[in-house]
Design an enzyme around this catalytic site. Structure first.
Site, mmCIF file in Angstrom:
data_model
loop_
_atom_site.group_PDB
_atom_site.id
_atom_site.type_symbol
_atom_site.label_atom_id
_atom_site.label_comp_id
_atom_site.label_asym_id
_atom_site.label_seq_id
_atom_site.Cartn_x
_atom_site.Cartn_y
_atom_site.Cartn_z
ATOM 1 N N PHE A 111 -22.367 -19.423 18.670
ATOM 2 C CA PHE A 111 -22.711 -19.833 20.029
ATOM 3 C C PHE A 111 -21.664 -20.738 20.658
ATOM 4 O O PHE A 111 -21.549 -20.820 21.881
ATOM 5 C CB PHE A 111 -24.073 -20.527 20.030
ATOM 6 C CG PHE A 111 -24.080 -21.950 19.564
ATOM 7 C CD1 PHE A 111 -24.077 -23.000 20.476
ATOM 8 C CD2 PHE A 111 -24.114 -22.259 18.207
ATOM 9 C CE1 PHE A 111 -24.094 -24.322 20.060
ATOM 10 C CE2 PHE A 111 -24.135 -23.578 17.785
ATOM 11 C CZ PHE A 111 -24.122 -24.606 18.707
ATOM 12 N N LYS A 112 -20.873 -21.400 19.845
ATOM 13 C CA LYS A 112 -19.914 -22.357 20.391
ATOM 14 C C LYS A 112 -18.785 -21.679 21.153
ATOM 15 O O LYS A 112 -18.062 -22.321 21.915
ATOM 16 C CB LYS A 112 -19.403 -23.257 19.277
ATOM 17 C CG LYS A 112 -20.550 -24.122 18.749
ATOM 18 C CD LYS A 112 -20.184 -25.027 17.611
ATOM 19 C CE LYS A 112 -21.427 -25.807 17.170
ATOM 20 N NZ LYS A 112 -21.187 -26.718 16.064
#
Length: 467
Positions: A111-112
């Protein structure tokens, strides 16, 4: 838009300076002076927008006039064009009202990428405009490092130094960082844990004289406001997909540093109808202990099957405390100083009870994580990574209202954590084609003592000059 420190002593800054500063000079974290507001009618008109188009709507108020609109639009388009799914953040249904938001379609499968692909482009754009160079010093429990390196590897104006705990990240996570061979990328394997790495990064920002004015120091961890800003977008994107704003939504978020779930809190403050935010943790459960018992206290760190959440102290929690205390910077400064000295804090019961109207929490063991991975595959033919499994377990345990869609943030691809998948009785996930040769690639990193002076000396030696 101006940004203020959670500790009340640092000067208010505009977006450009906040992006390039990270930690405030008084040790606090920057937050917007006020929350931009969207009406339900306005949010409803965004249904059907592409991810990049929606991002422009939500991010523009935070950026203000710092970046011309056409340039921001192009940066956002370029950021999300590199994801391997046309929806960028697709939803998968697990049962009648349980959903998974897949946030692992970026270049490092976590997700980063949503924030760090954007942050790298923003940094390079602004530094080029200022004819400057910058040094990033960041800490990672696994995913931030590879996403930051991937976001900055092509930046002409950035040198990046990432600290990770030696032998305490998964092999895929490590190799995603250490196999990037670029002159501006430096990997440091610290002989300590993630909290040691994070503490040294914070110390670097508080004692920047070690660079001897050689370069500007920039934060890439979620203390940088731009990280939070970018993550707000997928809350709106997911909610719109399941019927918001005409109906409320709930989110379960596997989190250790509180940044990802804080972005959901921001989305709610901006007008998105969120009825529940569920903090899902592993047995390193400082956030769960606060939400459940008003007890935020350090304990010994325990290695788990979900290493990205093996965190003792949650950096972004201070941002929530700031709002809990009516944005009283002096009160937060006193509270955090006391916490640093004593290792524990509680808040006034009425403040805690007010916070609990939105937040719930759940702590999930390794055994429960594996059981959830196995159950999801047997019931849906869907493989979860251990962090996402913790979110799903929490969602199924703590959902307040079965009629409100519950969306779990799937924060990583299961291939990054094969040990947990295999322990759940499933076959080991295969690397995607883009990473098929990952285990054959040459690695490059430096093992370094858990000493601030050693880290600062290394950074100072290899950082390029400011101009």
């Amino acid at each position: 838009m101006k940004y203020i420190s959670t500790r009340g002593q640092a000067p208010a800054l505009g977006f450009e300076d906040v992006l390039l500063t990270g930690l405030a000079s008084d040790g606090g974290l920057y937050v917007p002076e006020y929350w931009p507001q969207f009406t339900l009618e306005e949010i409803a008109t965004w249904r059907g927008l592409s991810y990049a188009e929606l991002a422009e709507k939500i991010i523009t108020p935070f950026v203000g006039e710092a970046i011309p609109q056409n340039d921001l639009r192009q940066i956002l388009h370029d950021t999300y064009q590199g994801f391997d799914h046309s929806a960028v953040a697709p939803l998968t249904q697990l049962d009648s009202n349980q959903w998974v938001l897949e946030l692992f379609h970026g270049p490092t499968l976590a997700f980063k990428d949503f924030a760090l692909q954007l942050l790298g482009r923003l940094l390079d754009y602004l530094l080029a405009r200022r004819s400057e160079k910058a040094v990033i010093v960041g800490a990672t429990s696994g995913d931030t490092g590879s996403a930051a390196i991937e976001g900055c590897r092509h930046c002409d104006n950035v040198d990046i130094f990432i600290l990770h705990p030696h032998q305490r990240v998964s092999e895929v996570q490590r190799r995603q960082m250490t196999t990037v061979v670029a002159d501006n990328v430096h990997n440091l394997a610290v002989q300590g844990n993630f909290d040691d790495c994070q503490a040294m990064v914070k110390a670097c920002f508080q004692q920047q004289d070690f660079l001897q004015s050689k370069a500007r120091l920039v934060a890439v961890n979620s203390i940088n406001w731009a990280r939070i800003m970018a993550q707000v977008v997928y809350y709106f994107y997911a909610a719109l997909a399941v019927g918001a704003p005409q109906r409320s939504v709930a989110f379960s978020v596997p989190t250790g540093n509180f940044g990802d779930i804080y972005a959901g809190y921001v989305a709610r403050n901006m007008g998105l109808p969120i009825s529940q935010l569920l903090v899902a943790t592993n047995r390193n459960d400082i956030l769960h202990r606060f939400m459940a018992n008003n007890q935020y206290s350090k304990e010994d760190l325990s290695p788990t099957l979900s290493p990205s959440m093996d965190i003792m102290v949650s950096s972004n929690f201070e941002r929530l405390l700031f709002d809990m205390y009516g944005r009283d910077g002096a009160a937060i400064d006193q509270l955090m100083t006391s916490f640093q000295q004593q290792g524990t804090l509680t808040v006034d019961s009425w403040r805690w009870e007010l916070t609990r109207q939105l937040f719930d929490s759940c702590s999930v063991t390794d055994e429960e994580t594996c059981q959830t991975i196995g159950d999801a595959y047997r019931n849906c033919q869907y493989k979860l990574d251990p962090h996402s499994a913790i979110g799903v377990r929490a969602a199924m345990t703590c959902q307040r209202d079965q009629q409100i869609p519950m969306i779990t943030l799937a924060t990583a691809h299961p291939v990054k954590f094969p040990e947990a998948v295999v322990r759940a009785g499933l076959s080991s996930p295969e690397l995607p084609d883009s990473m098929a040769d990952l285990y054959e690639r040459e690695e490059r990193y430096t093992v370094i003592e858990n000493e601030l002076a050693d880290v600062q000396s290394y950074v100072a030696k290899y950082a390029r000059p400011l101009n």
